[in-house]
Enzyme design. Structure first.
Site, PDB file in Angstrom:
ATOM      1  CD  GLN A 155      -2.712   1.136   2.573  1.00 30.94           C
ATOM      2  OE1 GLN A 155      -3.201   0.068   2.891  1.00 30.94           O
ATOM      3  NE2 GLN A 155      -2.978   2.255   3.216  1.00 30.94           N
ATOM      4  CE1 TYR A 202      -3.927   4.299  -0.531  1.00 28.38           C
ATOM      5  CE2 TYR A 202      -4.997   4.620   1.576  1.00 28.38           C
ATOM      6  CZ  TYR A 202      -5.071   4.287   0.239  1.00 28.38           C
ATOM      7  OH  TYR A 202      -6.274   3.946  -0.305  1.00 28.38           O
ATOM      8  CD  GLU A 225      -6.038  -0.075   7.126  1.00 30.12           C
ATOM      9  OE1 GLU A 225      -4.849  -0.307   7.377  1.00 30.12           O
ATOM     10  OE2 GLU A 225      -6.471   1.048   6.846  1.00 30.12           O
TER      11      GLU A 225
END
Length: 382
Positions: free
Chosen positions: A115, A117, A234
């Site tokens: 991920q 981010y 999530e």
């Protein structure tokens, strides 16, 4: 909704328990275990799309599988980011072509994801992302740095939140891109060594990395909406499995407290009872949330994160207290050839220091609850 396990769920539990008992004694590489799970259909339970290799399972059966997996002390998953985060996001926002390309390999345990981010200066405040993606014909060139990227050193793909409109600010002008990691000279992964001595987190540097234009999820400029949707996925069924591990850790702390005599201290006993009661409350809250609408109230994930983050951190502190002075020294079989070794309680204490930061800091979760649930005025931003 009355969240309860019925006869079909218990039949499913028996199947899951039997499969785990049969296969866990085997020797697997980390990637090999993912492929074993995929071949048996245990990846992607409950995906709403057909034809992508996952078996059908109700919400309660997904909980059953997660709990049995945790109880069996099965290996930590390397494919959970693709299964639990990317896949639901593609199902919600992806094109048919994106789903057909990326969901089957995830379901088979063949492609691992990370991920992209957080960045230096844009962690909990994700709208401050500075990584850019510039259109170049039928592709984008991605440039920037991501940090705290779990399992990037093993992943073949990364979903990246990047700014595709250079004049934009905050949550505007962001896009959600699927970027291959195997781009020598354009993608560099640097492991971050933690207090625990391990390095599952990484820094990732993109230097003109190529992402195909058809691999933008949700359309250019809609990255913030897609990214926020992903964060909602999530914390779902996996929260209940996480609590199985928490219960195991709490049990070990209680056993140690009794063995060391720390449980004779009324303050320690009070804290142990409180920890047990709060863990039960977290379970009931998670079941209540899952048992209602899947599009639960906006603050539900934030409430769950606040509950378990602080609880787990305090459990690490309690583990050190019941161990006494011995908690400050290394294992008795310490060797200079292994200069950094810690036991399970020390790992619990050190790793849990980050529980109130990663996945969205406590401050950010409280702001979400204040603004989106309680309707309080938004916090001024500079």
């Amino acid at each position: 909704m009355d969240f309860a396990f019925g006869p079909e769920d218990e039949t499913f539990r028996g199947e899951a328990r039997a499969w785990l008992a049969e296969h866990l004694p085997g020797e697997y590489t980390r990637g090999g275990w993912e492929r074993e799970l995929g071949a048996a259909g245990w990846i992607g339970l409950g995906w709403s799309e057909d034809g992508y290799g996952n078996r059908t399972a109700s919400l309660t059966q997904q909980v059953v599988w997660a709990e049995e997996y945790a109880r069996a002390k099965a290996p930590a998953r390397t494919g959970h980011i693709g299964e639990k985060l990317l896949a639901p996001t593609l199902i919600a926002h992806g094109t048919p072509e994106q789903k057909a390309r990326f969901l089957p390999p995830v379901a088979r345990g063949e492609e691992l994801w990370c991920q992209g981010y957080s960045e230096p200066g844009a962690g909990s405040d994700l709208a401050g992302v500075r990584t850019t993606a510039v259109r170049d014909g039928d592709s984008y060139r991605v440039t920037g740095q991501k940090i705290w990227t779990s399992l990037a050193h093993e992943a073949g793909w990364c979903f990246v939140l990047a700014r595709t409109r250079p004049e934009s600010a905050r949550h505007h002008g962001l896009s959600f891109l699927l970027v291959p990691m195997d781009q020598p000279g354009r993608v560099e992964v640097r492991p971050i060594r933690q207090l625990t001595g391990t390095s599952e987190f990484n820094e990732v540097f993109f230097d003109g990395a190529v992402a195909r234009a058809e691999h933008v999820v949700g359309g250019e400029g809609n990255g913030w909406r897609v990214a926020m949707s992903l964060l909602g996925f999530e914390r779902g069924v996996s929260t209940l499995a996480q609590q199985i591990g928490f219960a195991r850790e709490l049990g070990q702390v209680i056993e140690t407290a009794v063995a060391t005599g720390a449980a004779d201290d009324p303050v320690v006993r009070d804290r142990l009872v409180e920890a047990w009661a709060r863990l039960r409350t977290m379970r009931w809250n998670a079941l209540r949330t899952l048992g209602g609408s899947r599009t639960a109230e906006p603050g539900a994930p934030s409430v769950a994160k606040l509950l378990w983050g602080r609880w787990h951190q305090e459990l690490g502190e309690l583990a050190m207290r019941v161990r006494g002075a011995g908690a400050a020294v290394g294992p008795v079989d310490w060797s200079p050839r292994e200069p950094y070794r810690i036991d399970a309680f020390q790992h619990l204490f050190l790793f849990s220091r980050a529980d109130t930061v990663y996945g969205g800091s406590d401050e950010i979760q409280r702001t979400i609850i204040a603004e989106r649930v309680l309707g309080l005025p938004k916090e001024p931003r500079g």
